[in-house]
Design an enzyme around this catalytic site. Structure first.
Site, PDB file in Angstrom:
ATOM      1  N   TYR A  23      40.344 104.959  64.900  1.00  0.00           N
ATOM      2  CA  TYR A  23      41.529 104.912  63.876  1.00  0.00           C
ATOM      3  C   TYR A  23      41.181 106.239  63.135  1.00  0.00           C
ATOM      4  O   TYR A  23      41.905 107.179  62.932  1.00  0.00           O
ATOM      5  CB  TYR A  23      41.552 103.936  62.837  1.00  0.00           C
ATOM      6  CG  TYR A  23      42.445 104.077  61.717  1.00  0.00           C
ATOM      7  CD1 TYR A  23      43.703 103.946  61.880  1.00  0.00           C
ATOM      8  CD2 TYR A  23      41.825 104.277  60.494  1.00  0.00           C
ATOM      9  CE1 TYR A  23      44.595 104.226  60.763  1.00  0.00           C
ATOM     10  CE2 TYR A  23      42.619 104.242  59.446  1.00  0.00           C
ATOM     11  CZ  TYR A  23      44.021 104.296  59.596  1.00  0.00           C
ATOM     12  OH  TYR A  23      44.939 104.340  58.527  1.00  0.00           O
ATOM     13  N   GLU A  45      49.906  98.864  54.848  1.00  0.00           N
ATOM     14  CA  GLU A  45      49.171  99.055  53.546  1.00  0.00           C
ATOM     15  C   GLU A  45      49.556  97.885  52.631  1.00  0.00           C
ATOM     16  O   GLU A  45      48.506  97.525  51.934  1.00  0.00           O
ATOM     17  CB  GLU A  45      49.626 100.374  53.007  1.00  0.00           C
ATOM     18  CG  GLU A  45      48.930 101.597  53.837  1.00  0.00           C
ATOM     19  CD  GLU A  45      47.447 101.588  53.904  1.00  0.00           C
ATOM     20  OE1 GLU A  45      46.888 101.078  52.952  1.00  0.00           O
ATOM     21  OE2 GLU A  45      47.229 102.618  54.773  1.00  0.00           O
ATOM     22  N   TRP A  53      40.732  97.534  55.152  1.00  0.00           N
ATOM     23  CA  TRP A  53      41.397  97.988  56.081  1.00  0.00           C
ATOM     24  C   TRP A  53      41.051  97.560  57.600  1.00  0.00           C
ATOM     25  O   TRP A  53      41.781  97.296  58.132  1.00  0.00           O
ATOM     26  CB  TRP A  53      41.503  99.684  55.986  1.00  0.00           C
ATOM     27  CG  TRP A  53      42.386 100.047  56.901  1.00  0.00           C
ATOM     28  CD1 TRP A  53      42.330 101.147  57.935  1.00  0.00           C
ATOM     29  CD2 TRP A  53      43.879 100.072  56.964  1.00  0.00           C
ATOM     30  NE1 TRP A  53      43.258 101.297  58.582  1.00  0.00           N
ATOM     31  CE2 TRP A  53      44.223 100.643  57.971  1.00  0.00           C
ATOM     32  CE3 TRP A  53      44.660  99.130  56.180  1.00  0.00           C
ATOM     33  CZ2 TRP A  53      45.662 100.991  58.203  1.00  0.00           C
ATOM     34  CZ3 TRP A  53      46.127  99.492  56.489  1.00  0.00           C
ATOM     35  CH2 TRP A  53      46.557 100.177  57.497  1.00  0.00           C
TER      36      TRP A  53
END
Length: 191
Positions: A23, A45, A53
């Site tokens: 990522y 988000e 995350w």
């Protein structure tokens, strides 16, 4: 003869997790202009609020399946039955307010597309259409919010968006390349 291993420097938060590294190296901080992908990040988000995350990344494919690949035209039609179905889906974050907020955000996203021609045109105006390139030396010098994310959050909230506080907006800006917060010695900084 000794062969030395090349040392690769990445932002510290990428750690050693292969998913996080992928990522970091391939997505985070890369300018994103595709409306569908921008919508996906906006929703993810929001779901990340209060979580890490990496938790979202590990569930990302499940989110895509559960939310019709983040097709706002489909999501806007979700009814109470679909909300209940999503509440039973262990593959996603089962938070009723965030699920219902996704439906609201889909409607508002579509309204912005109608008004501006694309969501990209609307959202990138906050940074003047160009990525902001910061010069952080360490993770500790990367902000969690800025005046720009404050303004974005305030404007989106005024339109009715949910789960769109200033910290979420700044994380969205980082993820979509509106701001480059790779540390200056990271392999991705000069991308």
């Amino acid at each position: 003869m000794t062969i030395e291993k090349e040392t690769i420097t990445r932002c510290q938060w990428a750690g050693n997790d292969a998913l996080y590294i992928k990522y970091h190296d391939e997505e985070w901080g890369v300018p994103l202009y595709d409306d569908d992908k921008l919508f996906e990040f906006l929703i993810l988000e929001g779901f990340q609020a209060g979580l890490s995350w990496i938790t979202i990344l590990r569930k990302r494919e499940n989110f895509r399946k559960a939310f019709d690949n983040f097709d706002a035209l489909k999501i806007v039609k979700y009814d109470a039955q679909k909300v209940e179905e999503l509440m039973q889906d262990a593959g996603i974050i089962r938070n009723r307010l965030k699920i219902e907020g996704t439906i609201i955000n889909a409607r508002l996203f579509l309204e912005i597309q109608q008004e501006y021609g694309s969501f990209r045109e609307y959202i990138w105006q906050f940074v003047g259409g160009q990525p902001i390139v910061n010069q952080a030396n360490s993770l500790g010098s990367v902000p969690a919010r800025t005046d720009i994310s404050d303004a974005m959050s305030k404007t989106l909230k005024k339109r009715g968006f949910k789960f769109i506080g200033t910290t979420i907006c700044y994380a969205f800006m980082q993820a979509t390349g509106m701001v480059n917060d790779h540390i200056i010695n990271c392999i991705c900084y000069n991308r």
